[in-house]
Design a protein around this motif. Structure first.
Motif, short mmCIF file in Angstrom:
data_model
loop_
_atom_site.label_atom_id
_atom_site.label_comp_id
_atom_site.label_asym_id
_atom_site.label_seq_id
_atom_site.Cartn_x
_atom_site.Cartn_y
_atom_site.Cartn_z
N THR A 158 13.42 -67.32 15.48
CA THR A 158 13.43 -66.43 14.53
C THR A 158 14.88 -67.51 13.75
O THR A 158 14.83 -67.67 12.53
CB THR A 158 13.94 -65.48 14.47
OG1 THR A 158 12.39 -64.61 15.14
CG2 THR A 158 13.84 -64.65 13.20
N VAL A 159 16.01 -67.59 14.54
CA VAL A 159 16.91 -67.87 14.15
C VAL A 159 16.70 -69.34 13.45
O VAL A 159 16.86 -70.51 12.20
CB VAL A 159 18.54 -68.34 15.31
CG1 VAL A 159 19.12 -68.65 14.76
CG2 VAL A 159 18.43 -66.81 15.53
N GLY A 160 15.98 -70.44 14.06
CA GLY A 160 15.77 -72.27 14.41
C GLY A 160 16.86 -72.78 13.57
O GLY A 160 17.87 -72.58 14.10
N ASP A 161 16.98 -73.88 12.43
CA ASP A 161 17.94 -74.48 12.10
C ASP A 161 19.16 -73.38 11.60
O ASP A 161 19.91 -74.50 11.86
CB ASP A 161 18.02 -75.24 11.46
CG ASP A 161 16.35 -76.13 11.84
OD1 ASP A 161 16.32 -76.52 12.97
OD2 ASP A 161 15.41 -76.95 10.42
N GLY A 175 17.17 -60.06 7.96
CA GLY A 175 15.30 -59.42 7.13
C GLY A 175 15.31 -58.94 7.96
O GLY A 175 14.50 -59.35 9.48
N PHE A 176 14.60 -57.84 7.80
CA PHE A 176 13.98 -56.65 9.46
C PHE A 176 13.05 -56.37 8.46
O PHE A 176 12.91 -55.94 7.51
CB PHE A 176 14.59 -55.56 9.91
CG PHE A 176 16.09 -55.67 11.02
CD1 PHE A 176 15.76 -56.18 12.27
CD2 PHE A 176 17.24 -55.99 10.23
CE1 PHE A 176 16.74 -56.45 12.79
CE2 PHE A 176 17.97 -57.05 10.80
CZ PHE A 176 17.48 -57.00 12.63
N HIS A 177 11.78 -56.28 9.69
CA HIS A 177 10.21 -55.56 9.16
C HIS A 177 10.03 -54.97 10.46
O HIS A 177 9.70 -55.52 11.36
CB HIS A 177 8.91 -56.72 8.18
CG HIS A 177 7.76 -55.50 8.18
ND1 HIS A 177 7.80 -54.96 7.33
CD2 HIS A 177 6.64 -56.18 8.80
CE1 HIS A 177 6.44 -54.28 7.43
NE2 HIS A 177 5.95 -55.20 8.19
N GLU A 178 9.66 -53.55 10.18
CA GLU A 178 9.16 -52.51 11.31
C GLU A 178 9.84 -52.83 12.88
O GLU A 178 9.60 -52.99 13.89
CB GLU A 178 7.82 -53.06 11.35
CG GLU A 178 6.84 -52.17 10.20
CD GLU A 178 5.60 -52.46 10.31
OE1 GLU A 178 5.03 -53.43 11.20
OE2 GLU A 178 4.72 -51.79 9.47
N TYR A 184 13.82 -63.16 9.57
CA TYR A 184 14.95 -64.09 9.35
C TYR A 184 15.91 -64.28 9.52
O TYR A 184 16.39 -63.17 9.12
CB TYR A 184 14.36 -64.95 8.00
CG TYR A 184 14.56 -63.38 6.74
CD1 TYR A 184 15.80 -64.22 5.87
CD2 TYR A 184 13.12 -63.39 6.26
CE1 TYR A 184 15.73 -62.46 4.90
CE2 TYR A 184 14.13 -61.59 5.52
CZ TYR A 184 15.12 -61.96 5.00
OH TYR A 184 15.10 -61.17 3.73
N ILE A 185 17.00 -65.36 9.15
CA ILE A 185 18.90 -65.03 8.85
C ILE A 185 19.02 -65.83 8.25
O ILE A 185 19.14 -67.01 7.50
CB ILE A 185 19.55 -65.79 10.10
CG1 ILE A 185 18.78 -64.80 11.28
CG2 ILE A 185 20.50 -65.23 10.25
CD1 ILE A 185 19.04 -65.01 13.01
N GLU A 186 19.91 -64.67 7.07
CA GLU A 186 20.28 -65.82 5.68
C GLU A 186 21.82 -66.05 6.21
O GLU A 186 22.87 -65.35 6.30
CB GLU A 186 20.18 -65.06 4.73
CG GLU A 186 18.83 -65.08 3.80
CD GLU A 186 18.51 -63.67 2.87
OE1 GLU A 186 20.13 -63.29 2.45
OE2 GLU A 186 17.54 -63.56 2.65
N LEU A 187 22.36 -67.51 5.89
CA LEU A 187 23.57 -67.70 6.16
C LEU A 187 24.37 -67.88 5.30
O LEU A 187 23.53 -67.51 3.96
CB LEU A 187 23.95 -68.89 6.85
CG LEU A 187 22.94 -69.16 8.22
CD1 LEU A 187 22.92 -70.74 8.91
CD2 LEU A 187 24.40 -68.35 9.37
N PRO A 188 25.54 -67.89 4.51
CA PRO A 188 26.44 -67.65 3.78
C PRO A 188 26.39 -69.64 2.88
O PRO A 188 25.91 -70.86 4.41
CB PRO A 188 27.52 -67.72 4.23
CG PRO A 188 27.57 -67.29 5.89
CD PRO A 188 26.43 -67.60 6.43
N THR A 189 26.63 -69.65 1.69
CA THR A 189 26.16 -71.02 1.73
C THR A 189 26.19 -72.17 1.97
O THR A 189 26.33 -72.88 2.24
CB THR A 189 25.65 -71.24 -0.26
OG1 THR A 189 27.08 -71.16 -0.14
CG2 THR A 189 24.44 -70.73 -0.77
N SER A 190 27.75 -71.81 2.50
CA SER A 190 28.54 -72.68 2.92
C SER A 190 29.94 -72.72 4.04
O SER A 190 30.23 -71.05 4.33
CB SER A 190 29.20 -73.76 1.72
OG SER A 190 30.53 -72.88 1.77
#
Length: 185
Positions: A97-100, A114-117, A122-128
């Motif tokens: 799920t974490v991936g790259d 982001g969670f669903h049920e 997915y994971i959103e990192l800061p842009t930099s």
């Protein structure tokens, strides 16, 4: 349930049991025939991107995605452990799920998950991020900022192409979306 008139960027749809996020949409009213909505959808789990067309007014099933700010704590085997910033609950997120994003995870970094049920999607990192260079070949006399690049390993373990003047111990800014060097700090 929503109609195609309610579509907007970032909305998550449940189509055929899979979750898709709307990347782009366009309402089209041709001179002849009925109106329709042309969309670009991205699969939340595997990142596959598809174009899909809906007739105007068609009902589509939406999915609720709960976005929470969490703090990265440590890696536990294949999993990554995060702590909820509000409730202090710790959760394990699988490496798949974490991936790259794992290449740019700094200790105690704030990320959005982001969670669903109850399942992390997915994971959103800061842009930099600002990170220290742990290894790179030394620069040579006459190296210029407009010259070529060389690989540098940063504290998170990622390899980043940097200008020739960057040395071990320098703090640099890296774009987490594509691994680009943005400058020295």
């Amino acid at each position: 349930m929503a109609t195609t008139n309610d579509l907007k960027n970032g909305l998550v749809l449940n189509l055929d049991g899979q979750l898709w996020t709307v990347v782009e949409f366009q309402h089209v009213k041709p001179g002849k025939g009925g109106a329709f909505v042309r969309t670009t959808l991205k699969n939340v789990l595997n990142g596959k991107v598809v174009d899909k067309t809906f007739n105007a007014g068609t009902k589509v099933e939406t999915a609720t995605v709960d976005k929470r700010t969490m703090q990265y704590l440590y890696a536990d085997g294949e999993d990554f452990v995060f702590m909820d910033s509000e409730s202090y609950d710790q959760i394990n997120v699988p490496g798949a799920t974490v991936g790259d994003a794992a290449k740019y995870l700094l200790d105690n970094a704030e990320v959005t998950i982001g969670f669903h049920e109850g399942t992390a999607l997915y994971i959103e990192l800061p842009t930099s991020i600002e990170v220290e260079v742990t290894y790179t070949e030394p620069g040579m006399q006459g190296d210029r900022s407009t010259g070529g690049t060389k690989p540098a390993e940063v504290a998170t373990g990622a390899s980043v192409p940097v200008p020739l003047f960057v040395n071990i111990g320098d703090k640099i800014k890296v774009d987490t979306r594509d691994g680009r060097y943005l400058g020295r700090v």
